[in-house]
Design a protein around this motif. Structure first.
Motif, PDB file in Angstrom:
ATOM      1  N   ILE A  56       0.832  -1.199   0.000  1.00 57.18           N
ATOM      2  CA  ILE A  56       0.000   0.000   0.000  1.00 57.18           C
ATOM      3  C   ILE A  56       0.866   1.249   0.000  1.00 57.18           C
ATOM      4  CG2 ILE A  56      -2.052  -1.002   1.066  1.00 57.18           C
ATOM      5  CD1 ILE A  56      -0.909   0.154   3.719  1.00 57.18           C
ATOM      6  N   ILE A  62      -6.451   1.267   1.841  1.00 62.45           N
ATOM      7  CA  ILE A  62      -6.025   0.142   2.673  1.00 62.45           C
ATOM      8  C   ILE A  62      -7.232  -0.710   3.073  1.00 62.45           C
ATOM      9  CG2 ILE A  62      -6.163   1.381   4.884  1.00 62.45           C
ATOM     10  CD1 ILE A  62      -3.577  -0.259   5.666  1.00 62.45           C
ATOM     11  N   SER A  76      -4.670   4.915   3.537  1.00 63.65           N
ATOM     12  CA  SER A  76      -3.645   4.547   4.504  1.00 63.65           C
ATOM     13  C   SER A  76      -2.809   5.761   4.912  1.00 63.65           C
ATOM     14  CB  SER A  76      -2.716   3.483   3.925  1.00 63.65           C
ATOM     15  OG  SER A  76      -1.726   3.151   4.876  1.00 63.65           O
ATOM     16  N   VAL A  82       0.849  -4.882   4.094  1.00 63.53           N
ATOM     17  CA  VAL A  82      -0.082  -5.355   5.111  1.00 63.53           C
ATOM     18  C   VAL A  82       0.421  -6.693   5.646  1.00 63.53           C
ATOM     19  CG1 VAL A  82      -2.458  -6.094   5.576  1.00 63.53           C
ATOM     20  CG2 VAL A  82      -2.035  -4.156   4.035  1.00 63.53           C
TER      21      VAL A  82
END
Length: 143
Positions: A56, A62, A76, A82
């Motif tokens: 991301i 996100i 994000s 992640v």
């Protein structure tokens, strides 16, 4: 405190997108939606973070949340990968409302370049005034 809401001082905030990051000691950050962001969005019926392994960028999606009348992308506050998602949100999306800075977290991210991310993040004393201003701007947009 802004707009009667709490903004913990240990978090880093991407104010324009109403998201936060709690930097952990292991090079990761826990990410979630601010109390103001939740208050502005209204009831969240579904919350789906991106899967572990997803890369991301700061200011990019996100997670996706389903509201009463729309589906919204949650941006994000940090860049990275992640590493974990809050699976409790699948059955209990109301955790985001009840405990936005605790059990209502969205995802954990292995940070890619937190020093660069900091340029866009607010931390500490300036947060309350920025949140109050953001709330005021949102009210002005609604009228």
């Amino acid at each position: 405190m802004a707009a009667g809401l709490e903004f913990p001082g240990d978090l880093h905030y991407l104010v324009e997108h109403q998201v936060w990051a709690r930097v952990e000691g292991d090079g990761t950050a826990t990410v979630g939606i601010t109390a103001l962001g939740i208050a502005q969005a209204g009831e969240i019926y579904m919350c789906r973070p991106k899967w572990p392994g997803s890369v991301i960028e700061q200011g990019r999606s996100i997670a996706v949340v389903e509201l009463a009348k729309s589906i919204v992308s949650v941006k994000s506050p940090v860049r990275g990968t992640v590493t974990a998602i809050n699976t409790a949100l699948e059955k209990s999306p109301e955790l985001v409302h009840r405990d936005p800075y605790g059990e209502g977290w969205l995802a954990r991210v292995q940070l890619a370049d937190f020093d660069a991310d900091c340029a866009a993040l607010l931390h500490g004393e300036p947060v309350a005034a920025a949140m109050a201003h953001h709330a005021w701007l949102s009210r002005a947009d609604d009228s």
